[in-house]
Design a protein around this motif. Structure first.
Motif, PDB file in Angstrom:
ATOM      1  N   PRO A 250       0.810  -1.231   0.000  1.00 24.45           N
ATOM      2  CA  PRO A 250       0.000   0.000   0.000  1.00 24.45           C
ATOM      3  C   PRO A 250       0.839   1.275   0.000  1.00 24.45           C
ATOM      4  O   PRO A 250       0.409   2.298  -0.534  1.00 24.45           O
TER       5      PRO A 250
ATOM      6  N   TYR B 278      -4.155   5.997  -4.060  1.00 25.48           N
ATOM      7  CA  TYR B 278      -5.199   5.094  -3.568  1.00 25.48           C
ATOM      8  C   TYR B 278      -5.488   5.390  -2.100  1.00 25.48           C
ATOM      9  O   TYR B 278      -6.645   5.557  -1.697  1.00 25.48           O
ATOM     10  N   LEU B 279      -4.447   5.472  -1.285  1.00 26.46           N
ATOM     11  CA  LEU B 279      -4.633   5.735   0.146  1.00 26.46           C
ATOM     12  C   LEU B 279      -5.265   7.107   0.376  1.00 26.46           C
ATOM     13  O   LEU B 279      -6.131   7.258   1.245  1.00 26.46           O
TER      14      LEU B 279
ATOM     15  N   TRP C  59      -9.047   7.204   0.100  1.00 31.66           N
ATOM     16  CA  TRP C  59      -9.782   6.617   1.224  1.00 31.66           C
ATOM     17  C   TRP C  59      -9.779   7.536   2.438  1.00 31.66           C
ATOM     18  O   TRP C  59     -10.628   7.407   3.305  1.00 31.66           O
TER      19      TRP C  59
ATOM     20  N   ARG D  53     -10.025   6.155   7.083  1.00 29.88           N
ATOM     21  CA  ARG D  53     -10.317   4.831   6.532  1.00 29.88           C
ATOM     22  C   ARG D  53      -9.049   4.153   5.990  1.00 29.88           C
ATOM     23  O   ARG D  53      -9.135   3.207   5.222  1.00 29.88           O
ATOM     24  N   ARG D  54      -7.899   4.644   6.418  1.00 36.50           N
ATOM     25  CA  ARG D  54      -6.625   4.103   5.930  1.00 36.50           C
ATOM     26  C   ARG D  54      -6.464   2.623   6.272  1.00 36.50           C
ATOM     27  O   ARG D  54      -5.993   1.848   5.442  1.00 36.50           O
TER      28      ARG D  54
ATOM     29  N   GLU E 249      -8.764   0.385   6.611  1.00 37.04           N
ATOM     30  CA  GLU E 249      -9.624  -0.373   5.692  1.00 37.04           C
ATOM     31  C   GLU E 249      -8.983  -0.447   4.303  1.00 37.04           C
ATOM     32  O   GLU E 249      -9.015  -1.502   3.649  1.00 37.04           O
ATOM     33  N   ALA E 250      -8.409   0.650   3.849  1.00 29.04           N
ATOM     34  CA  ALA E 250      -7.752   0.667   2.536  1.00 29.04           C
ATOM     35  C   ALA E 250      -6.600  -0.333   2.499  1.00 29.04           C
ATOM     36  O   ALA E 250      -6.433  -1.077   1.532  1.00 29.04           O
ATOM     37  N   HIS E 251      -5.803  -0.375   3.581  1.00 35.40           N
ATOM     38  CA  HIS E 251      -4.712  -1.353   3.683  1.00 35.40           C
ATOM     39  C   HIS E 251      -5.272  -2.772   3.642  1.00 35.40           C
ATOM     40  O   HIS E 251      -4.722  -3.631   2.946  1.00 35.40           O
TER      41      HIS E 251
ATOM     42  N   ARG F  27      -7.973  -3.895   2.340  1.00 31.92           N
ATOM     43  CA  ARG F  27      -8.447  -4.259   1.002  1.00 31.92           C
ATOM     44  C   ARG F  27      -7.290  -4.689   0.099  1.00 31.92           C
ATOM     45  O   ARG F  27      -7.418  -5.651  -0.653  1.00 31.92           O
TER      46      ARG F  27
ATOM     47  N   LEU G 135     -11.972  -1.800  -4.667  1.00 31.71           N
ATOM     48  CA  LEU G 135     -10.855  -0.917  -4.365  1.00 31.71           C
ATOM     49  C   LEU G 135     -11.201   0.558  -4.521  1.00 31.71           C
ATOM     50  O   LEU G 135     -10.361   1.428  -4.298  1.00 31.71           O
TER      51      LEU G 135
ATOM     52  N   PRO H 241     -13.262   3.684  -3.080  1.00 31.75           N
ATOM     53  CA  PRO H 241     -13.931   4.042  -1.818  1.00 31.75           C
ATOM     54  C   PRO H 241     -15.397   4.370  -2.045  1.00 31.75           C
ATOM     55  O   PRO H 241     -15.747   4.977  -3.057  1.00 31.75           O
TER      56      PRO H 241
END
Length: 197
Positions: free
Chosen positions: A132, A138-139, A142, A146-147, A149-151, A153, A193, A195
């Motif tokens: 990530p 991408y991060l 999010w 919500r970091r 959650e992004a990780h 995913r 992927l 958000p």
């Protein structure tokens, strides 16, 4: 560089090269340090001048043959997701499967080491945790709240890709073409992927 330093570097390369060949041929657990030094024609003392043990050898093999490329694959994913194009995402998915195909021979030894060596689990976790970080856009989408959650995913995507590849290419228990798999995996992961609004 002195002759001695060049010889030392060559011995290290030989240890890594022969260890990789042995891990591919026999698996991680079946290979001993004695097998590696015998293949190279050096002593255990020489081995320990370069490495602390088998986990470090496999880590170095992974770093040299897999890790840098893996980070590049996910940096590319960051660009693809930024484009918002599902077609580009499917092409990325196919390239990700191709990456697994390129590294197919060593991946079973990597999985075996993760299962057998507690210290190697931390190495494998760090390798996944770095992905990530290669995806800053991408991060950012999010957001900081919500970091995690992004990780997660991305970790789940990596896990599904690894499991698919193992069942498809290593075990032969999934029968599909790489292109068919890339399409279905894109159906699952392209929306997952992005958000929620």
């Amino acid at each position: 560089m002195t002759l001695r330093e060049r010889q030392k570097q060559q011995t290290r390369r030989d240890l890594l090269e022969h260890a990789k060949a042995l891990f591919v041929e026999r698996g991680y657990a079946a290979v001993t340090i004695d097998d590696i030094v015998s293949a190279v024609g050096c002593s255990r003392a020489t081995f320990y001048l370069h490495f602390t043990g088998k986990p470090e050898v496999l880590q170095k093999i992974g770093a040299e043959t897999m890790a840098q490329r893996a980070v590049a694959v996910y940096a590319e994913l960051d660009e693809v997701l930024d484009s918002g194009s599902r077609a580009e995402f499917t092409r990325w998915m196919r390239r990700a499967v191709a990456w697994f195909e390129e590294n197919q021979a060593i991946l079973p030894a990597w999985d075996e080491a993760v299962a057998l060596e507690p210290e190697f689990r931390a190495i494998a976790k760090r390798a996944v945790d770095e992905l990530p970080a290669a995806m800053p856009r991408y991060l950012q989408r999010w957001g900081p709240q919500r970091r995690a959650e992004a990780h997660l995913r991305i970790e789940l995507l990596v896990s599904q890709l690894e499991r698919f590849f193992t069942r498809w290419a290593v075990q032969g228990t999934i029968t599909s073409t790489a292109d068919e798999a890339a399409e279905v995996l894109s159906d699952i992961w392209f929306p997952a992927l992005r958000p929620p609004r």
